[in-house]
Enzyme design. Structure first.
Site, PDB file in Angstrom:
ATOM      1  N   ASP A  99      -0.481   4.391   0.789  1.00 41.75           N
ATOM      2  CA  ASP A  99      -0.920   5.374   1.771  1.00 41.75           C
ATOM      3  C   ASP A  99      -0.166   5.150   3.075  1.00 41.75           C
ATOM      4  OD1 ASP A  99      -2.528   2.937   2.267  1.00 41.75           O
ATOM      5  OD2 ASP A  99      -3.478   4.152   3.826  1.00 41.75           O
TER       6      ASP A  99
ATOM      7  N   GLU B 158      -5.167   1.602   3.101  1.00 45.56           N
ATOM      8  CA  GLU B 158      -5.023   0.525   4.082  1.00 45.56           C
ATOM      9  C   GLU B 158      -4.949   1.077   5.497  1.00 45.56           C
ATOM     10  OE1 GLU B 158      -3.202  -2.357   6.761  1.00 45.56           O
ATOM     11  OE2 GLU B 158      -2.343  -0.417   6.167  1.00 45.56           O
ATOM     12  N   GLU B 159      -4.222   2.170   5.683  1.00 45.84           N
ATOM     13  CA  GLU B 159      -4.033   2.692   7.032  1.00 45.84           C
ATOM     14  C   GLU B 159      -5.316   3.268   7.623  1.00 45.84           C
ATOM     15  OE1 GLU B 159      -1.588   1.931   8.584  1.00 45.84           O
ATOM     16  OE2 GLU B 159       0.263   1.998   7.432  1.00 45.84           O
TER      17      GLU B 159
ATOM     18  N   HIS C   1       4.247   3.577  12.295  1.00 49.74           N
ATOM     19  CA  HIS C   1       3.152   4.330  12.921  1.00 49.74           C
ATOM     20  C   HIS C   1       3.644   5.300  13.991  1.00 49.74           C
ATOM     21  CE1 HIS C   1      -0.340   1.376  11.751  1.00 49.74           C
ATOM     22  NE2 HIS C   1       0.589   1.448  10.807  1.00 49.74           N
TER      23      HIS C   1
ATOM     24  N   ASP D 185       6.509   0.991   5.996  1.00 52.57           N
ATOM     25  CA  ASP D 185       5.087   0.661   6.004  1.00 52.57           C
ATOM     26  C   ASP D 185       4.307   1.654   5.146  1.00 52.57           C
ATOM     27  OD1 ASP D 185       2.621  -0.410   6.731  1.00 52.57           O
ATOM     28  OD2 ASP D 185       2.496   0.775   8.559  1.00 52.57           O
TER      29      ASP D 185
ATOM     30  N   HIS E  23       0.853  -1.197   0.000  1.00 51.92           N
ATOM     31  CA  HIS E  23       0.000   0.000   0.000  1.00 51.92           C
ATOM     32  C   HIS E  23       0.882   1.238   0.000  1.00 51.92           C
ATOM     33  CE1 HIS E  23       0.491   0.943   4.354  1.00 51.92           C
ATOM     34  NE2 HIS E  23       0.456  -0.371   4.537  1.00 51.92           N
TER      35      HIS E  23
END
Length: 454
Positions: free
Chosen positions: A92, A156-157, A423, A123, A90
């Site tokens: 995003d 996705e996030e 994150h 990520d 992903h």
């Protein structure tokens, strides 16, 4: 002339990989227009599409998904009769949080202490670059031996389910013999790992209303019900004194019987301050891979600076609940909603809104694809055996793909090892992991093609 080993080919491609990851990280592709312009995500999607076209992918398309974001698709045909492998990542990213806490700008890939720092570097923009590296190396070393589909998700996030709904409406699009999800990570740097389980999740917003408007705390405090105080009491009901999640009716005693996570290692990876204890009971692996975990991820309340002596008429919080394999995310949502309504104090009016949900996932680690991946990882990481672990995070698409393609084998690998701090502030990727996992993926595709011919 002897052909150059594929490992050397990948090593020679690393400068290009760094340059491309620098370009991709520069897009502020947070899929929430309330925080960043939608144009940033659109530009990142265009970049991904152009990268696929450069690698001779066919049918490259920007897919407008039901949540208002775009996923990018492309198809690279392989030899006649070859199996089809779907590669997922992903583009995003999570918001950067407190930009002042970053040691370098979050959307500017920066090399420091042997790692590359930037939001999305691990990520999962790095995951997309990993796929490109593997395919380029194979093309330079005799060709890609399988047909390849690539899908790069755009939300996705956010957990808003755009790609899941699109795949359900177009089930032929992502059909494959094997699916490689490039969005997890090794248990630690240098230890090759596939992820066997994922916790699902549900995301709720709860609002408490107690007054028609804010009141002077001196004139009315002590009798008038304060919505912020009610919210604090309600949120406290979600955890026991030891920190264990306590949602009425939700089981919290499942045990993990695989690879264990030593507590000292976990404290170091999580950067727990000296003297501060861990929460919950059981092994660390039990707590993060096999049991539910509730987190209050946001509260709407007055900031300290500029606060007035007022009782708050309304308060709002956003709550994330991670749901382990063996539990149903929809049922957990119902239990959490009922808990919030039952435990709101003083008769406060409760409104609960669901903003995201995804089911947990368990892979079949006995499949032939896992054998091919184990061989590939052991070649890419000499002297190390492939490990199988859980992961506390969620990738809702996995269950959608498993339901749509029940015969497909699904493997989860990636760059999000503990030092990556995904994150969080100062997210980074290890270039050595990027190089080795790209090699592992290339070798896997070759091994898998061979296994299907034998």
């Amino acid at each position: 002339m002897t052909a150059r080993p594929i490992s050397e080919t990948i090593a020679s491609l690393m400068p290009r990989a760094k340059a491309e990851l620098t370009e991709l990280v520069a897009f502020q592709s947070v899929a929430d227009p309330a925080q960043f312009p939608k144009s940033e995500c659109e530009a990142a999607a265009d970049w991904v599409a152009d990268a696929l076209r450069t690698e001779d992918f066919q049918d490259v398309a920007l897919l407008d998904t039901p949540d208002g974001t775009r996923s990018v698709y492309g198809f690279l045909p392989g030899p006649a009769g070859a199996p089809t492998v779907l590669l997922y990542a992903h583009y995003d990213v999570q918001p950067p949080l407190d930009e002042s806490a970053w040691l370098s700008p979050p959307f500017e890939l920066t090399e420091r202490d042997g790692r590359w720092y930037g939001r999305g570097s691990a990520d999962c923009k790095g995951g997309f670059i990993m796929h490109l590296l593997a395919l380029r190396a194979l093309k330079a070393d005799g060709g890609v031996p399988v047909s390849v589909k690539v899908i790069a998700e755009g939300s996705e996030e956010q957990g808003t389910g755009g790609l899941e709904r699109y795949a359900e409406a177009h089930p032929e699009l992502l059909a494959a013999d094997t699916i490689v999800i490039g969005d997890t990570g090794n248990f630690r740097v240098g230890l090759p790992t596939v992820t066997a389980t994922l916790r699902g999740m549900t995301m709720l917003r709860v609002t408490l209303d107690t007054l028609e408007g804010n009141l002077h705390s001196g004139q009315f405090g002590g009798a008038a019900p304060d919505a912020l105080a009610a919210m604090i009491q309600l949120l406290a009901s979600l955890r026991a004194e030891d920190g264990t999640t306590t949602v009425d009716g939700l089981a919290t005693d499942t045990e993990w019987d695989g690879l264990q996570y030593p507590e000292a290692d976990f404290r170091q990876d999580a950067k727990v301050l000296d003297g501060v204890g861990l929460i919950g009971t059981g092994t660390v692996a039990d707590r993060i891979w096999a049991r539910p975990a509730v987190t209050v991820i946001g509260i709407d309340c007055p900031p300290v600076i500029g606060a007035t002596p007022s009782l708050q008429a309304s308060a709002r919080a956003q709550i994330s609940l991670r749901v382990p394999p063996g539990q149903d995310a929809a049922a957990a949502t119902e239990l959490l909603t009922a808990h919030l309504k039952a435990h709101a104090p003083w008769g406060a009016r409760v409104t609960v809104e669901q903003v995201g949900q995804g089911q947990p996932f368990r892979a079949d680690t006995s499949s032939p694809a896992y054998t091919s991946m184990a061989q590939a990882m052991e070649a890419a990481y000499p002297g190390e055996k492939m490990q199988t672990s859980g992961m506390g995070g969620s990738i809702p698409l996995c269950n959608t793909l498993a339901a749509l393609y029940p015969e497909a084998e699904i493997l989860l690998i990636g760059l999000s090892e503990p030092e990556a701090q995904i994150h969080a502030v100062n997210e980074s990727v290890s270039p050595q992991e990027l190089e080795r996992l790209s090699l592992a993926e290339a070798l896997f595709l070759r091994n898998y093609a061979d296994s299907k011919r034998s």
